[in-house]
Design a protein around this motif. Structure first.
Motif, PDB file in Angstrom:
ATOM      1  N   LEU A  16      -9.585 -30.415   2.943  1.00 23.37           N
ATOM      2  CA  LEU A  16      -9.466 -30.262   4.381  1.00 23.37           C
ATOM      3  C   LEU A  16      -8.468 -31.324   4.789  1.00 23.37           C
ATOM      4  CD1 LEU A  16     -10.604 -28.836   6.870  1.00 23.37           C
ATOM      5  CD2 LEU A  16     -12.333 -30.607   6.966  1.00 23.37           C
ATOM      6  N   THR A  19      -8.716 -32.821  10.097  1.00 26.44           N
ATOM      7  CA  THR A  19      -9.670 -32.242  11.021  1.00 26.44           C
ATOM      8  C   THR A  19      -9.628 -33.083  12.282  1.00 26.44           C
ATOM      9  OG1 THR A  19     -11.108 -31.553   9.235  1.00 26.44           O
ATOM     10  CG2 THR A  19     -12.078 -31.636  11.403  1.00 26.44           C
ATOM     11  N   VAL A  30      -6.793 -25.853   5.417  1.00 17.19           N
ATOM     12  CA  VAL A  30      -7.396 -25.751   4.093  1.00 17.19           C
ATOM     13  C   VAL A  30      -6.304 -25.365   3.101  1.00 17.19           C
ATOM     14  CG1 VAL A  30      -9.179 -24.634   2.712  1.00 17.19           C
ATOM     15  CG2 VAL A  30      -9.566 -25.011   5.157  1.00 17.19           C
ATOM     16  N   VAL A  43     -14.644 -20.517   7.728  1.00 13.72           N
ATOM     17  CA  VAL A  43     -15.088 -21.876   8.035  1.00 13.72           C
ATOM     18  C   VAL A  43     -16.116 -21.777   9.151  1.00 13.72           C
ATOM     19  CG1 VAL A  43     -14.363 -24.198   8.702  1.00 13.72           C
ATOM     20  CG2 VAL A  43     -12.770 -22.716   7.448  1.00 13.72           C
ATOM     21  N   SER A  44     -17.327 -22.259   8.888  1.00 19.90           N
ATOM     22  CA  SER A  44     -18.406 -22.179   9.877  1.00 19.90           C
ATOM     23  C   SER A  44     -18.889 -23.564  10.244  1.00 19.90           C
ATOM     24  CB  SER A  44     -19.596 -21.383   9.320  1.00 19.90           C
ATOM     25  OG  SER A  44     -19.214 -20.068   9.016  1.00 19.90           O
ATOM     26  N   SER A  54     -17.563 -19.880  14.054  1.00 18.25           N
ATOM     27  CA  SER A  54     -16.815 -19.838  12.803  1.00 18.25           C
ATOM     28  C   SER A  54     -15.402 -19.321  13.059  1.00 18.25           C
ATOM     29  CB  SER A  54     -17.528 -18.974  11.766  1.00 18.25           C
ATOM     30  OG  SER A  54     -17.637 -17.657  12.223  1.00 18.25           O
ATOM     31  N   THR A  57      -9.295 -18.894   8.273  1.00 15.19           N
ATOM     32  CA  THR A  57      -8.001 -19.560   8.220  1.00 15.19           C
ATOM     33  C   THR A  57      -6.882 -18.519   8.270  1.00 15.19           C
ATOM     34  OG1 THR A  57      -8.026 -19.580   5.795  1.00 15.19           O
ATOM     35  CG2 THR A  57      -8.847 -21.554   6.918  1.00 15.19           C
ATOM     36  N   LEU A  75     -19.749 -28.372   8.000  1.00 15.73           N
ATOM     37  CA  LEU A  75     -18.717 -27.342   7.914  1.00 15.73           C
ATOM     38  C   LEU A  75     -18.905 -26.623   6.590  1.00 15.73           C
ATOM     39  CD1 LEU A  75     -15.297 -28.793   9.160  1.00 15.73           C
ATOM     40  CD2 LEU A  75     -16.763 -27.118  10.263  1.00 15.73           C
ATOM     41  N   GLU A  76     -19.051 -25.304   6.653  1.00 14.85           N
ATOM     42  CA  GLU A  76     -19.199 -24.479   5.459  1.00 14.85           C
ATOM     43  C   GLU A  76     -17.893 -23.738   5.215  1.00 14.85           C
ATOM     44  OE1 GLU A  76     -23.939 -23.386   5.830  1.00 14.85           O
ATOM     45  OE2 GLU A  76     -22.465 -21.822   6.230  1.00 14.85           O
ATOM     46  N   PHE A  77     -17.427 -23.750   3.966  1.00 12.68           N
ATOM     47  CA  PHE A  77     -16.186 -23.087   3.575  1.00 12.68           C
ATOM     48  C   PHE A  77     -16.516 -22.021   2.541  1.00 12.68           C
ATOM     49  CE2 PHE A  77     -15.220 -27.313   4.944  1.00 12.68           C
ATOM     50  CZ  PHE A  77     -14.063 -27.190   5.686  1.00 12.68           C
ATOM     51  N   ASN A  86     -19.640 -27.308   1.288  1.00 12.21           N
ATOM     52  CA  ASN A  86     -20.001 -27.839   2.602  1.00 12.21           C
ATOM     53  C   ASN A  86     -19.527 -29.279   2.752  1.00 12.21           C
ATOM     54  OD1 ASN A  86     -21.440 -25.460   3.015  1.00 12.21           O
ATOM     55  ND2 ASN A  86     -23.377 -26.364   2.418  1.00 12.21           N
TER      56      ASN A  86
END
Length: 90
Positions: A16, A19, A30, A43-44, A54, A57, A75-77, A86
């Protein structure tokens, strides 16, 4: 599966790059291990195990998430073919 976030120099896969948090929103980029942007990463922003908002990208690897209140987020990817990753305590 490949990992999505490069957390330290042990290096996993994605980083990342930047941010920015301002007025209830996050912006970031990303990229993969060769610094190429990754498109369509989901991304959430998660607060208390609930997805608040969410974003996917774009072709530049950029995402922008809005509508966030104060709190400690994860942040979940997620991207097909990569291990979900995460970042916590954001």
């Amino acid at each position: 599966m490949k990992n999505i976030i490069k957390i330290n120099t042990i290096g996993i896969l994605l980083i990342l790059l930047s941010t920015f948090v301002s007025a209830g929103s996050w912006y970031g980029i990303v990229v993969n291990q060769t610094n190429s942007p990754l498109q369509n990463v989901n991304v959430s922003a998660v607060l208390n195990n609930i997805i608040i908002n969410s974003s996917l990208t774009n072709s530049s690897g950029s995402f922008y998430i809005t509508g966030l209140s104060d709190g400690s987020y994860t942040l979940e990817f997620k991207l097909n073919g990569y291990k979900p990753t995460n970042l916590t305590g954001l």
